[in-house]
Scaffold this motif. Structure first.
Motif, PDB file in Angstrom:
ATOM      1  N   THR A  99      15.581  15.916  25.724  1.00  0.00           N
ATOM      2  CA  THR A  99      16.820  15.178  25.435  1.00  0.00           C
ATOM      3  C   THR A  99      17.683  15.931  24.427  1.00  0.00           C
ATOM      4  OG1 THR A  99      15.844  13.938  23.607  1.00  0.00           O
ATOM      5  CG2 THR A  99      15.636  12.971  25.815  1.00  0.00           C
ATOM      6  N   GLY A 100      17.106  16.898  23.738  1.00  0.00           N
ATOM      7  CA  GLY A 100      17.865  17.689  22.776  1.00  0.00           C
ATOM      8  C   GLY A 100      16.917  18.462  21.882  1.00  0.00           C
ATOM      9  N   TRP A 101      17.504  19.280  21.012  1.00  0.00           N
ATOM     10  CA  TRP A 101      16.684  20.038  20.073  1.00  0.00           C
ATOM     11  C   TRP A 101      17.531  20.371  18.850  1.00  0.00           C
ATOM     12  CZ3 TRP A 101      18.709  24.778  18.893  1.00  0.00           C
ATOM     13  CH2 TRP A 101      19.613  25.328  19.814  1.00  0.00           C
ATOM     14  N   ALA A 102      16.878  20.678  17.752  1.00  0.00           N
ATOM     15  CA  ALA A 102      17.589  21.072  16.537  1.00  0.00           C
ATOM     16  C   ALA A 102      16.680  21.940  15.696  1.00  0.00           C
ATOM     17  CB  ALA A 102      17.994  19.830  15.739  1.00  0.00           C
ATOM     18  N   VAL A 103      17.276  22.957  15.060  1.00  0.00           N
ATOM     19  CA  VAL A 103      16.513  23.720  14.080  1.00  0.00           C
ATOM     20  C   VAL A 103      17.026  23.287  12.710  1.00  0.00           C
ATOM     21  CG1 VAL A 103      15.911  26.010  13.199  1.00  0.00           C
ATOM     22  CG2 VAL A 103      16.106  25.638  15.671  1.00  0.00           C
ATOM     23  N   ILE A 104      16.210  22.528  12.011  1.00  0.00           N
ATOM     24  CA  ILE A 104      16.605  21.982  10.712  1.00  0.00           C
ATOM     25  C   ILE A 104      16.477  23.097   9.665  1.00  0.00           C
ATOM     26  CG2 ILE A 104      16.013  20.235   8.974  1.00  0.00           C
ATOM     27  CD1 ILE A 104      14.944  18.516  11.218  1.00  0.00           C
ATOM     28  N   PRO A 105      17.460  23.237   8.756  1.00  0.00           N
ATOM     29  CA  PRO A 105      17.392  24.359   7.794  1.00  0.00           C
ATOM     30  C   PRO A 105      16.039  24.434   7.081  1.00  0.00           C
ATOM     31  CG  PRO A 105      19.494  23.223   7.604  1.00  0.00           C
ATOM     32  CD  PRO A 105      18.685  22.442   8.596  1.00  0.00           C
ATOM     33  N   THR A 106      15.615  23.310   6.499  1.00  0.00           N
ATOM     34  CA  THR A 106      14.301  23.282   5.841  1.00  0.00           C
ATOM     35  C   THR A 106      13.681  21.934   6.191  1.00  0.00           C
ATOM     36  OG1 THR A 106      15.176  24.638   4.060  1.00  0.00           O
ATOM     37  CG2 THR A 106      13.097  23.524   3.618  1.00  0.00           C
ATOM     38  N   ALA A 107      12.775  21.936   7.154  1.00  0.00           N
ATOM     39  CA  ALA A 107      12.314  20.674   7.733  1.00  0.00           C
ATOM     40  C   ALA A 107      11.619  19.769   6.723  1.00  0.00           C
ATOM     41  CB  ALA A 107      11.394  20.941   8.920  1.00  0.00           C
ATOM     42  N   CYS A 108      11.042  20.362   5.663  1.00  0.00           N
ATOM     43  CA  CYS A 108      10.282  19.526   4.732  1.00  0.00           C
ATOM     44  C   CYS A 108      11.161  18.848   3.687  1.00  0.00           C
ATOM     45  CB  CYS A 108       9.193  20.353   4.055  1.00  0.00           C
ATOM     46  SG  CYS A 108       9.838  21.700   3.042  1.00  0.00           S
ATOM     47  N   ASP A 109      12.456  19.215   3.577  1.00  0.00           N
ATOM     48  CA  ASP A 109      13.237  18.582   2.500  1.00  0.00           C
ATOM     49  C   ASP A 109      14.065  17.398   2.994  1.00  0.00           C
ATOM     50  OD1 ASP A 109      15.742  19.437   3.319  1.00  0.00           O
ATOM     51  OD2 ASP A 109      15.773  21.175   1.981  1.00  0.00           O
ATOM     52  N   GLU A 110      14.688  16.720   2.051  1.00  0.00           N
ATOM     53  CA  GLU A 110      15.305  15.432   2.396  1.00  0.00           C
ATOM     54  C   GLU A 110      16.566  15.560   3.232  1.00  0.00           C
ATOM     55  OE1 GLU A 110      16.454  16.531  -1.802  1.00  0.00           O
ATOM     56  OE2 GLU A 110      14.720  16.681  -0.506  1.00  0.00           O
ATOM     57  N   MET A 111      17.135  16.795   3.322  1.00  0.00           N
ATOM     58  CA  MET A 111      18.317  17.014   4.165  1.00  0.00           C
ATOM     59  C   MET A 111      17.995  16.736   5.629  1.00  0.00           C
ATOM     60  SD  MET A 111      20.958  17.715   2.494  1.00  0.00           S
ATOM     61  CE  MET A 111      22.048  18.463   3.724  1.00  0.00           C
ATOM     62  N   THR A 112      16.717  16.723   5.939  1.00  0.00           N
ATOM     63  CA  THR A 112      16.274  16.445   7.299  1.00  0.00           C
ATOM     64  C   THR A 112      16.826  15.108   7.801  1.00  0.00           C
ATOM     65  OG1 THR A 112      14.345  17.795   7.024  1.00  0.00           O
ATOM     66  CG2 THR A 112      14.159  16.066   8.644  1.00  0.00           C
ATOM     67  N   ALA A 113      17.014  14.169   6.890  1.00  0.00           N
ATOM     68  CA  ALA A 113      17.570  12.865   7.264  1.00  0.00           C
ATOM     69  C   ALA A 113      18.958  13.037   7.870  1.00  0.00           C
ATOM     70  CB  ALA A 113      17.627  11.954   6.039  1.00  0.00           C
ATOM     71  N   VAL A 114      19.738  13.969   7.294  1.00  0.00           N
ATOM     72  CA  VAL A 114      21.102  14.197   7.776  1.00  0.00           C
ATOM     73  C   VAL A 114      21.063  14.722   9.208  1.00  0.00           C
ATOM     74  CG1 VAL A 114      23.230  15.510   7.365  1.00  0.00           C
ATOM     75  CG2 VAL A 114      21.856  14.687   5.411  1.00  0.00           C
ATOM     76  N   VAL A 115      20.201  15.711   9.448  1.00  0.00           N
ATOM     77  CA  VAL A 115      20.098  16.296  10.789  1.00  0.00           C
ATOM     78  C   VAL A 115      19.628  15.232  11.783  1.00  0.00           C
ATOM     79  CG1 VAL A 115      19.041  18.125  12.169  1.00  0.00           C
ATOM     80  CG2 VAL A 115      19.630  18.546   9.775  1.00  0.00           C
ATOM     81  N   ALA A 116      18.716  14.387  11.348  1.00  0.00           N
ATOM     82  CA  ALA A 116      18.228  13.325  12.227  1.00  0.00           C
ATOM     83  C   ALA A 116      19.375  12.397  12.608  1.00  0.00           C
ATOM     84  CB  ALA A 116      17.096  12.563  11.541  1.00  0.00           C
ATOM     85  N   ALA A 117      20.231  12.093  11.628  1.00  0.00           N
ATOM     86  CA  ALA A 117      21.366  11.202  11.894  1.00  0.00           C
ATOM     87  C   ALA A 117      22.349  11.861  12.859  1.00  0.00           C
ATOM     88  CB  ALA A 117      22.050  10.826  10.585  1.00  0.00           C
ATOM     89  N   GLU A 118      22.600  13.164  12.652  1.00  0.00           N
ATOM     90  CA  GLU A 118      23.543  13.887  13.522  1.00  0.00           C
ATOM     91  C   GLU A 118      23.094  13.891  14.971  1.00  0.00           C
ATOM     92  OE1 GLU A 118      24.974  17.165  10.174  1.00  0.00           O
ATOM     93  OE2 GLU A 118      23.791  17.821  11.918  1.00  0.00           O
TER      94      GLU A 118
END
Ligand code: SF4
Ligand code: SF4
Lengths: 294, 222
Positions: free
Chosen positions: B58-77
């Motif tokens: 359904t999609g894919w994303a490479v999160i800049p740093t998967a272990c940090d809290e910015m991951t929430a932003v990518v999840a929302a996007e």
């Protein structure tokens, strides 16, 4: 036998020990046969502890068998398979069943054995295990609690005179001495000149040294050990001697070499005794003793 | 420091995905990218493979740093694509997997195995330098960690397996105590080779382990 190993060590007699290996399984026949064969010929019998990290009948069980048959067992104890509680409790059991000698070993790596995915414990090392026995002898456990009934053991350890590099090994040897080791069984030695040098060093410490004698059964084995087994050096002249032996005669030759070395060590009082390891050839230990004139 | 990971065998990935048919894939732009286990290239490769196996991506994303809290932003996007999936496959270390697991309701599955925390000794060569034992002995061992550099984690010197200065389990690796000895010698501190190390405390901080920062400590960083 009937004589306590520690008293023998202290008596200044040239001490002879050998070893038996527990079986893989519950058929004890061969081990018992080896015990019966050797118990009155040597001063004490080591029972190996899952040697080479291969799961077997326990060393403790083998020691009980030696004891029951009138021999003097040396319990080999490695730190590979047991945590502090298990090691201490096995020592309590050993003591109550008449085992009086313990050889403290680190233990081989788990990855060389037949349970390659098992956890290697190594919570203690050989030096710490020696000190743990000291503690139990004082009537305390590692948790600082009083024991009701303490232990008393003659404590042994191992040393590799041919270790390369030698210096880190000698530091460890001295730590074992400081930790209360009373006797050392060495890794196999074949070069007497090198061993004499080692003894010049080791004899400054108040410990008994039993030279390790591993039976050579062929020139191939001798070469293999020199190339692959840590701390073993078979000098070229011994390898030549074995390879120039007519076919079928190399076991005899190996027995002769072992006997000759033991006789030399004893004659010149180079060390305090020998530990004979005739791995898988325990039946020929009496022949080695005969060849040594013992 | 990098978290060292390795891709799980494809069969194991498929076994984990057995229950689902629509997958969202996450990679990590930090350690897993450097290690080439969960960067852009590996994410696209696995995407192809899974599609060939009949799964809908359904999609894919490479999160800049998967272990940090910015991951929430990518999840929302990526909300729509994520909502459309019935499993999230994460090609990051287990910290990344657990971070994402905090934000999403679907099953989050690891695509990698996490092996150790690696220190890059020289380019492309990572060694396990610390096992977080909680009682550091580096001060006695010339800065070389015996817990990780010795196969058995011994403290009081080499085992009988040392062979020509190498470790008994691997002839290509140095015995920790040869290294420690040589370095202490250079530093003129050889007496430390005789220092007796008591048994390590296995319960310095019993699991489960957490560290809660004092609000005052936190203020210093904002
Ligand atoms: S001794 Fe080794 S494992 Fe323990 S904290 Fe220090 S570096 Fe880490
Ligand atoms: S050879 Fe050295 S590094 Fe390897 S297990 Fe033995 S002591 Fe540890």
């Amino acid at each position: 036998m009937g004589v306590i190993f520690k008293d023998l060590l202290d008596s200044g007699k040239f001490v002879v020990t050998a070893e038996v290996a527990p079986p893989k399984g519950t058929d004890l026949e061969q081990m018992l046969h080896h015990i019966d064969l050797l118990k009155d010929r040597v001063d004490a019998l080591n029972v190996t502890d899952h040697q080479s990290s291969v799961m077997r009948f326990p060393s403790l069980g083998g020691c009980f068998a030696v004891k029951e048959r009138g021999g003097e067992p040396i319990l080999q104890m490695t730190c590979r398979d047991r945590n502090q509680i298990a090691l201490q409790s096995d020592l309590l059991l050993a003591y109550t069943r008449g085992v009086r000698n313990v050889l403290c070993l680190t233990g081989d790596a788990m990855t060389v054995g037949d349970h390659k995915q098992a956890q290697g414990i190594f919570e203690l090392d050989s030096v710490q295990l020696l000190r743990t026995i000291d503690l139990l002898e004082e009537g305390k456990d590692m948790g600082g609690n009083e024991l009701s009934g303490k232990v008393s053991f003659c404590k042994g350890a191992i040393v590799t005179p041919e270790a390369d590099p030698w210096e880190p090994q000698s530091c460890k040897f001295e730590k074992k001495v400081d930790a209360g080791a009373e006797f050392f069984q060495t890794q196999a030695i074949y070069d007497l000149d090198n061993f004499v040098k080692f003894m010049d060093y080791a004899s400054q410490f108040p410990v008994k040294i039993l030279a390790g004698i591993v039976l050579l059964t062929s020139a191939r084995m001798a070469k293999y050990m020199t190339d692959n087994v840590p701390g073993i050096f078979v000098p070229p002249n011994l390898i030549d001697e074995l390879s120039s032996t007519p076919k079928g005669g190399s076991l005899e030759k190996g027995i002769e070499i072992a006997g000759r070395m033991i006789a030399a060590l004893k004659k010149d009082s180079i060390c305090d005794g020998v530990h004979i390891m005739a791995i898988n050839r325990e039946e020929v230990v009496p022949d080695i003793l005969a060849a040594a004139g013992l | 420091m990098k978290t060292i990971t390795r891709q799980k065998p494809y069969e194991e990935i498929m076994q984990q995905l057995e229950f689902c048919n629509r997958v969202f894939i996450v990679g990590c732009g930090t350690c897993a990218t450097t290690l080439q286990t969960g960067g852009l290239e590996q994410v696209l490769e696995l995407k192809e493979k899974l599609q060939d196996s009949g799964l809908l991506i359904t999609g894919w994303a490479v999160i800049p740093t998967a272990c940090d809290e910015m991951t929430a932003v990518v999840a929302a996007e990526n909300e729509t694509a994520i909502q459309g999936a019935n499993a999230i496959l994460v090609m990051a270390c287990a910290l990344g997997v657990q971070r994402i697991n905090m934000y999403l309701d679907q099953p989050v599955l690891p695509g990698l195995d996490t092996l150790f925390m690696g220190l890059e000794e020289h380019s492309g060569y990572y060694m396990e330098a610390c096992a977080q034992c909680g009682q550091c002995v580096l001060g006695y061992t010339a800065g070389i960690c015996p817990v990780t550099a010795c196969h058995k984690g011994l403290l009081n010197g080499p085992c009988g397996g040392t062979n020509r200065g190498k470790c008994e389990v691997d002839q290509d690796r140095d015995c920790a105590f040869t290294l420690i000895y040589n370095r202490l010698k250079e530093q003129n501190r050889l007496e430390l080779m005789k220092y007796y190390h008591p048994p390590r405390n296995a319960q310095v901080l019993p699991r489960p382990r957490v560290k809660i920062l004092d609000p005052k400590e936190m203020e210093q960083w904002v």
